[in-house]
Scaffold this active site. Sequence first.
Site, PDB file in Angstrom:
ATOM      1  N   GLU A   1       0.697  -1.110   0.005  1.00 63.23           N
ATOM      2  CA  GLU A   1      -0.167   0.058   0.011  1.00 63.23           C
ATOM      3  C   GLU A   1       1.002   1.236   0.044  1.00 63.23           C
ATOM      4  O   GLU A   1       0.637   2.336  -0.795  1.00 63.23           O
ATOM      5  CB  GLU A   1      -1.005  -0.033   1.264  1.00 63.23           C
ATOM      6  CG  GLU A   1      -1.945  -0.822   0.986  1.00 63.23           C
ATOM      7  CD  GLU A   1      -1.780  -2.420   1.377  1.00 63.23           C
ATOM      8  OE1 GLU A   1      -2.545  -3.401   1.100  1.00 63.23           O
ATOM      9  OE2 GLU A   1      -0.656  -2.689   1.994  1.00 63.23           O
TER      10      GLU A   1
ATOM     11  N   HIS B   1     -10.543  -6.085   8.339  1.00 65.43           N
ATOM     12  CA  HIS B   1     -11.440  -5.759   7.083  1.00 65.43           C
ATOM     13  C   HIS B   1     -12.700  -5.027   7.436  1.00 65.43           C
ATOM     14  O   HIS B   1     -13.756  -5.039   6.512  1.00 65.43           O
ATOM     15  CB  HIS B   1     -11.924  -7.144   6.553  1.00 65.43           C
ATOM     16  CG  HIS B   1     -10.685  -8.033   5.838  1.00 65.43           C
ATOM     17  ND1 HIS B   1      -9.864  -8.439   6.543  1.00 65.43           N
ATOM     18  CD2 HIS B   1     -10.696  -8.237   4.666  1.00 65.43           C
ATOM     19  CE1 HIS B   1      -9.012  -8.938   5.677  1.00 65.43           C
ATOM     20  NE2 HIS B   1      -9.502  -8.931   4.540  1.00 65.43           N
TER      21      HIS B   1
END
Length: 326
Positions: free
Chosen positions: A62, A131
């Site tokens: 990321e 998540h």
Amino acid sequence: MTVQKLPIAKAINESLRKAMETDPKVLIMGEDVGKLGGVFRVTDGLFKDFGEDRVIDTPLAESGIVGTAIGLALRGYRPVVEIQFDGFVFPAYDQIVTQLAKMHARALGKIKLPVVVRIPYGGGIGAVEHHSESPEALFAHVAGLKVVSPSNASDAYWMMQQAIESDDPVIFFEPKRRYWDKGEVDTEAIPGPLHQARTVRDGSDLTLVAYGPMVKVCLEAAAAAQEEGKSIEVVDLRSMSPIDFDAVQASVERTRRLVVVHEAPVFYGAGAEIAARITERCFYHLEAPVLRVGGYHAPYPPARLEEEYLPGLDRVLDAVDRSLAY
């Protein structure tokens, strides 16, 4: 025919497609956004139509994704990067906060960084750890970033295009549990400025303010309260930075009561800033303290317990009753 009924995920897909057709400098980057079309299929079909030079499958890194986007933006591109899940953004947080948010000011306004960071966020899908986070306050606190979240398909379509057209970096939080909620999208009628709040239900007794996934819950709460003779106004904030305090103030001056609802923990959440500002602005109008409903100040629980963690209809209605009892 400009009006279509689309799920939020498809509305974002159509918006990305429109932006890429309009401006060849718009690129999409992220993990599995290309051939797979994203884990939520939000970028489905774009790789086939625009090719690997404009829809780029990246490594699982990321920080590298956002760092590359910053370099592309400096060279005149308008990258839209996807962070696959909310809890995966933190390796990129350094790049976002120390580079993306600050470069414009550091260069005395001579540099623009038109980067959109897409982040599916929030709970309600029964996912595993990392998540189901709601980290929007961590970004809204950072000067130099714009932070928005649509609650419906029309806003998803138009806000994405407005974010891409913005010369400022925009953190675009997408409520993943609402991805398949359908709504009407008029592809020719812009609903309003990117950072403007909208009253989505009129009322006279109390104002509910929410954004993203909680707008639907607040509308359901208002409908339930109406059966008991209570008139609840619902304001969709749409933007967490900047916040349209004028719209919230106007509503609260009419209803004289305010409850702010978000999935993120109440502690240091967006609701705290709204409560403070509205108390300052509307002190002599308020007939009750501003109340907040949100997640608990605890790590997000395992999936089987998330319904106990997430604010739902009962907790919102409880706050409404407590406010009206003053």
